[in-house]
Design a protein around this motif. Structure first.
Motif, PDB file in Angstrom:
ATOM      1  N   ALA A 168      21.932  -0.130  52.468  1.00 51.32           N
ATOM      2  CA  ALA A 168      22.230   1.306  52.444  1.00 51.32           C
ATOM      3  C   ALA A 168      23.386   1.615  51.490  1.00 51.32           C
ATOM      4  N   TRP A 169      24.433   0.809  51.547  1.00 51.64           N
ATOM      5  CA  TRP A 169      25.567   1.065  50.657  1.00 51.64           C
ATOM      6  C   TRP A 169      25.196   0.826  49.191  1.00 51.64           C
ATOM      7  N   GLU A 170      24.372  -0.176  48.928  1.00 58.61           N
ATOM      8  CA  GLU A 170      23.984  -0.468  47.543  1.00 58.61           C
ATOM      9  C   GLU A 170      23.034   0.567  46.958  1.00 58.61           C
ATOM     10  N   THR A 171      22.403   1.355  47.800  1.00 55.77           N
ATOM     11  CA  THR A 171      21.416   2.322  47.321  1.00 55.77           C
ATOM     12  C   THR A 171      21.873   3.754  47.584  1.00 55.77           C
ATOM     13  N   ALA A 172      21.841   4.188  48.825  1.00 58.50           N
ATOM     14  CA  ALA A 172      22.270   5.551  49.145  1.00 58.50           C
ATOM     15  C   ALA A 172      23.767   5.710  48.949  1.00 58.50           C
ATOM     16  N   GLY A 173      24.524   4.647  49.152  1.00 59.12           N
ATOM     17  CA  GLY A 173      25.963   4.712  48.865  1.00 59.12           C
ATOM     18  C   GLY A 173      26.202   5.013  47.399  1.00 59.12           C
ATOM     19  N   TRP A 174      25.413   4.370  46.560  1.00 58.33           N
ATOM     20  CA  TRP A 174      25.481   4.635  45.120  1.00 58.33           C
ATOM     21  C   TRP A 174      25.138   6.096  44.843  1.00 58.33           C
ATOM     22  N   TYR A 175      24.054   6.547  45.441  1.00 59.69           N
ATOM     23  CA  TYR A 175      23.618   7.932  45.245  1.00 59.69           C
ATOM     24  C   TYR A 175      24.691   8.916  45.717  1.00 59.69           C
ATOM     25  N   ASN A 176      25.226   8.695  46.899  1.00 64.74           N
ATOM     26  CA  ASN A 176      26.139   9.669  47.487  1.00 64.74           C
ATOM     27  C   ASN A 176      27.510   9.689  46.816  1.00 64.74           C
ATOM     28  N   PHE A 177      28.007   8.540  46.408  1.00 66.63           N
ATOM     29  CA  PHE A 177      29.352   8.490  45.851  1.00 66.63           C
ATOM     30  C   PHE A 177      29.385   8.365  44.340  1.00 66.63           C
ATOM     31  N   HIS A 231      23.177  14.571  55.896  1.00 72.40           N
ATOM     32  CA  HIS A 231      21.913  13.852  56.050  1.00 72.40           C
ATOM     33  C   HIS A 231      21.575  13.040  54.806  1.00 72.40           C
ATOM     34  N   LEU A 232      21.279  11.779  55.030  1.00 64.96           N
ATOM     35  CA  LEU A 232      20.709  10.918  53.993  1.00 64.96           C
ATOM     36  C   LEU A 232      19.488  10.243  54.593  1.00 64.96           C
ATOM     37  N   SER A 233      18.513   9.953  53.747  1.00 61.21           N
ATOM     38  CA  SER A 233      17.284   9.325  54.222  1.00 61.21           C
ATOM     39  C   SER A 233      16.862   8.231  53.251  1.00 61.21           C
ATOM     40  N   GLU A 234      15.755   7.612  53.576  1.00 55.15           N
ATOM     41  CA  GLU A 234      15.226   6.559  52.713  1.00 55.15           C
ATOM     42  C   GLU A 234      14.978   7.080  51.295  1.00 55.15           C
ATOM     43  N   SER A 235      14.575   8.323  51.162  1.00 58.98           N
ATOM     44  CA  SER A 235      14.335   8.865  49.817  1.00 58.98           C
ATOM     45  C   SER A 235      15.625   8.865  48.997  1.00 58.98           C
ATOM     46  N   ASP A 236      16.760   9.087  49.634  1.00 57.88           N
ATOM     47  CA  ASP A 236      18.044   9.028  48.927  1.00 57.88           C
ATOM     48  C   ASP A 236      18.367   7.595  48.507  1.00 57.88           C
ATOM     49  N   MET A 237      17.966   6.637  49.339  1.00 60.08           N
ATOM     50  CA  MET A 237      18.152   5.236  48.971  1.00 60.08           C
ATOM     51  C   MET A 237      17.361   4.917  47.708  1.00 60.08           C
ATOM     52  N   LEU A 238      16.132   5.409  47.655  1.00 61.17           N
ATOM     53  CA  LEU A 238      15.277   5.136  46.505  1.00 61.17           C
ATOM     54  C   LEU A 238      15.783   5.834  45.248  1.00 61.17           C
ATOM     55  N   ILE A 239      16.343   7.030  45.402  1.00 63.82           N
ATOM     56  CA  ILE A 239      16.944   7.728  44.259  1.00 63.82           C
ATOM     57  C   ILE A 239      18.113   6.925  43.711  1.00 63.82           C
ATOM     58  N   GLY A 240      18.994   6.483  44.611  1.00 66.06           N
ATOM     59  CA  GLY A 240      20.141   5.686  44.182  1.00 66.06           C
ATOM     60  C   GLY A 240      19.730   4.378  43.545  1.00 66.06           C
ATOM     61  N   LEU A 241      18.738   3.728  44.128  1.00 67.73           N
ATOM     62  CA  LEU A 241      18.250   2.463  43.592  1.00 67.73           C
ATOM     63  C   LEU A 241      17.689   2.654  42.182  1.00 67.73           C
ATOM     64  N   GLU A 242      16.878   3.676  42.022  1.00 65.18           N
ATOM     65  CA  GLU A 242      16.290   3.952  40.707  1.00 65.18           C
ATOM     66  C   GLU A 242      17.369   4.284  39.680  1.00 65.18           C
ATOM     67  N   ASP A 243      18.366   5.061  40.087  1.00 67.66           N
ATOM     68  CA  ASP A 243      19.448   5.409  39.168  1.00 67.66           C
ATOM     69  C   ASP A 243      20.232   4.168  38.746  1.00 67.66           C
ATOM     70  N   ARG A 244      20.487   3.285  39.694  1.00 69.53           N
ATOM     71  CA  ARG A 244      21.203   2.057  39.353  1.00 69.53           C
ATOM     72  C   ARG A 244      20.414   1.244  38.317  1.00 69.53           C
ATOM     73  N   ARG A 245      19.114   1.159  38.490  1.00 75.00           N
ATOM     74  CA  ARG A 245      18.280   0.414  37.542  1.00 75.00           C
ATOM     75  C   ARG A 245      18.304   1.064  36.168  1.00 75.00           C
ATOM     76  N   LYS A 246      18.135   2.395  36.145  1.00 74.85           N
ATOM     77  CA  LYS A 246      18.114   3.114  34.867  1.00 74.85           C
ATOM     78  C   LYS A 246      19.437   2.981  34.118  1.00 74.85           C
ATOM     79  N   GLN A 247      20.541   2.958  34.865  1.00 73.33           N
ATOM     80  CA  GLN A 247      21.853   2.851  34.231  1.00 73.33           C
ATOM     81  C   GLN A 247      22.213   1.418  33.863  1.00 73.33           C
ATOM     82  N   GLY A 248      21.359   0.485  34.209  1.00 69.69           N
ATOM     83  CA  GLY A 248      21.642  -0.913  33.911  1.00 69.69           C
ATOM     84  C   GLY A 248      22.672  -1.508  34.847  1.00 69.69           C
TER      85      GLY A 248
END
Length: 159
Positions: free
Chosen positions: A87-96, A105-122
């Motif tokens: 959660a911290w590696e994905t939604a934590g990334w997204y939120n902070f 409220h955060l959900s699995e979709s926020d985790m996936l957004i954060g995960l995708e953003d981390r990948r895109k940013q390298g």
């Protein structure tokens, strides 16, 4: 732009955090007190974990309810710990890091957004991306079927 979720921060999260405070609080209750804690059947498992990642802070009993719900669904303490880190590696990334600053409220979709953003940013490589995505999927479904609220109440009250 400052980076909030450093390796050092994530290392600290392994040993401290609001869900861990909630777990300690839950463990300090008697079995009767634990049984009297109201369930949270309308939250999915990731929503229970993601309470810790929100930009809002509560007292340990609040998080203790989420812990009780996760344990009742069959997650083990080790699962909860791993889920926290995911959660911290994905939604934590997204939120902070992405400055969503969500406080309610955060959900699995926020985790996936954060995960995708981390990948895109390298920020993570494809291997770590694939690992985290697989773990999100793995933990989506509780290890044991969710018991209905009325069944839980019956089993805890003996009726």
């Amino acid at each position: 732009m400052p980076v909030f979720l450093t390796k050092s921060f994530l290392k600290d999260v392994q040993s401290s955090g609001r869900l861990l405070d909630g777990l300690a609080w839950f463990d300090s209750r008697s079995p009767q007190q634990q049984a009297s804690i109201e369930p949270l059947p309308n939250l999915d498992s990731w929503e229970c974990i993601l309470e810790e990642v929100l930009d809002t802070d509560h007292e340990p009993p609040y998080y203790g309810r989420h812990i009780k719900e996760l344990l009742a669904r069959g997650y083990q303490r080790e699962d909860i710990q791993e889920m926290r880190m995911i959660a911290w590696e994905t939604a934590g990334w997204y939120n902070f890091e992405m400055m969503a600053w969500d406080w309610c409220h955060l959900s699995e979709s926020d985790m996936l957004i954060g995960l995708e953003d981390r990948r895109k940013q390298g920020n993570i490589d494809q291997t770590r991306y694939d690992q985290l995505r697989a773990k999100i999927e793995h933990y989506r479904k509780p290890p044991s079927p969710t018991v209905s609220t009325s069944q839980r109440r019956e089993s805890t009250t003996g009726g």
